[in-house]
Design an enzyme around this catalytic site. Structure first.
Site, mmCIF file in Angstrom:
data_model
loop_
_atom_site.group_PDB
_atom_site.id
_atom_site.type_symbol
_atom_site.label_atom_id
_atom_site.label_comp_id
_atom_site.label_asym_id
_atom_site.label_seq_id
_atom_site.Cartn_x
_atom_site.Cartn_y
_atom_site.Cartn_z
ATOM 1 N N LEU A 1 0.889 -1.151 0.000
ATOM 2 C CA LEU A 1 0.000 0.000 0.000
ATOM 3 C C LEU A 1 0.928 1.201 0.000
ATOM 4 C CD1 LEU A 1 -3.061 0.566 0.103
ATOM 5 C CD2 LEU A 1 -2.878 0.702 2.595
ATOM 6 N N ASP A 2 0.832 2.050 -1.017
ATOM 7 C CA ASP A 2 1.871 3.067 -1.181
ATOM 8 C C ASP A 2 1.885 4.096 -0.048
ATOM 9 O OD1 ASP A 2 0.489 5.617 -1.980
ATOM 10 O OD2 ASP A 2 -0.241 4.377 -3.619
ATOM 11 N N LYS A 3 2.982 4.819 0.033
ATOM 12 C CA LYS A 3 3.244 5.734 1.149
ATOM 13 C C LYS A 3 2.126 6.763 1.343
ATOM 14 C CE LYS A 3 6.720 9.215 2.521
ATOM 15 N NZ LYS A 3 5.984 10.437 2.124
ATOM 16 N N ASP A 4 1.549 7.273 0.260
ATOM 17 C CA ASP A 4 0.539 8.313 0.362
ATOM 18 C C ASP A 4 -0.877 7.775 0.551
ATOM 19 O OD1 ASP A 4 2.469 10.327 -0.014
ATOM 20 O OD2 ASP A 4 2.432 9.989 -2.179
ATOM 21 N N SER A 5 -1.005 6.450 0.618
ATOM 22 C CA SER A 5 -2.317 5.835 0.805
ATOM 23 C C SER A 5 -2.452 5.311 2.228
ATOM 24 C CB SER A 5 -2.523 4.692 -0.201
ATOM 25 O OG SER A 5 -2.446 5.184 -1.530
#
Length: 278
Positions: free
Chosen positions: A105-109
């Site tokens: 799950l990407d850093k900004d999510s």
């Protein structure tokens, strides 16, 4: 006992890392077996051989753990970072047992992330052929048209490859912002953000709310809980069903190729197990 277990599988089963990451660790020279630097393809006797990673002894997992975490924005889906950025491993430190992320799950999510020390389970859930449905709540700007919704659902081209069909619907609509629900059946890197960008939408917030039958629910941000035995069972069942379906489709394609006389590029008979995703 014979050396009958692949080293990367042993490392995954011991909760060190996923099989793919374990292979990278072996290739980079971080893994040794009985004091000798290991190589890709090595097999071990899990009861007798001494395996180390960065000179630290790898011990078998005594208790398998299956965790759901509410990952906040700003955290990397990683166990450590050489630049000192926050990682999801910090969220589960109180467990006292090493667990690692299943998928990403990407850093900004933000939102639901699974973590475990069960390598077989992690490989089953994260394998490209067995992606169970994942549900996301996505706030986009400025607004959305029916044409954009249709393109998102049917598929858009990212890096020269079309995304798989998805379910996309409007949950809320206000001036300048719309909340969408995405249901994806694949897990490409930053997929929703790239899909939205391709149709002219800006993602303001992205939250994963469910993986298969497992829902984030009211779990507070930054906290975790163990999955119930039923949740683990249902995730396994969904992944195995998806994997069997994908394998079946590959076999159907092979049969069709044989029946109409088509050959694979380069001539000759189709490769064994052709069409199966690994």
């Amino acid at each position: 006992m014979a050396k009958d277990t692949r080293l990367q599988k042993m490392l995954a089963d011991c909760g060190v890392a996923s099989r793919r990451k374990a292979e990278a660790m072996i290739a980079s020279g971080r893994v040794a077996v009985n004091g000798v630097r290991a190589a890709i393809g090595d097999k071990v006797d899990v009861k007798k051989d001494r395996v180390t990673v960065d000179d630290e002894l790898v011990r078998p997992v005594e208790e398998k753990l299956y965790i759901m975490v509410y990952k906040p924005r700003g955290y990397l889906t990683a166990m450590s970072d050489d630049r000192g950025r926050k990682c999801v491993s910090e969220l589960v430190e109180e467990l006292g047992t090493r667990v690692y992320p299943v998928g990403r799950l990407d850093k900004d999510s933000e939102g639901l992330l699974l973590m475990t020390n069960d390598g077989e389970f992690a490989n089953l859930i994260a394998h490209p052929s067995t992606h169970v449905p994942k549900v996301y709540r996505v706030t986009v700007r400025p607004g959305v048209t029916e044409a954009q919704l249709t393109r998102l659902a049917v598929g858009v081209e990212i890096d020269g490859r079309m995304t798989a069909p998805a379910s996309v619907r409007v949950l809320e609509q206000q001036p300048g912002r719309v909340v969408l629900e995405f249901v994806l059946h694949e897990g490409r890197n930053r997929q929703i953000r790239n899909m939205c960008e391709a149709v002219g939408l800006e993602v303001a917030r992205l939250k994963r709310t469910a993986i298969g039958a497992v829902k984030l629910g009211m779990l507070p941000q930054g906290r975790f809980r163990e999955l119930t035995p039923d949740e683990v069972r249902r995730l396994r069942a969904a992944a195995k069903k998806k994997g069997a379906k994908a394998e079946g489709k590959g076999e159907e394609r092979d049969a069709a190729n044989r029946s109409d006389g088509r050959k694979r590029p380069g001539g000759g008979r189709p490769a064994r197990n052709a069409g199966r995703r690994r």
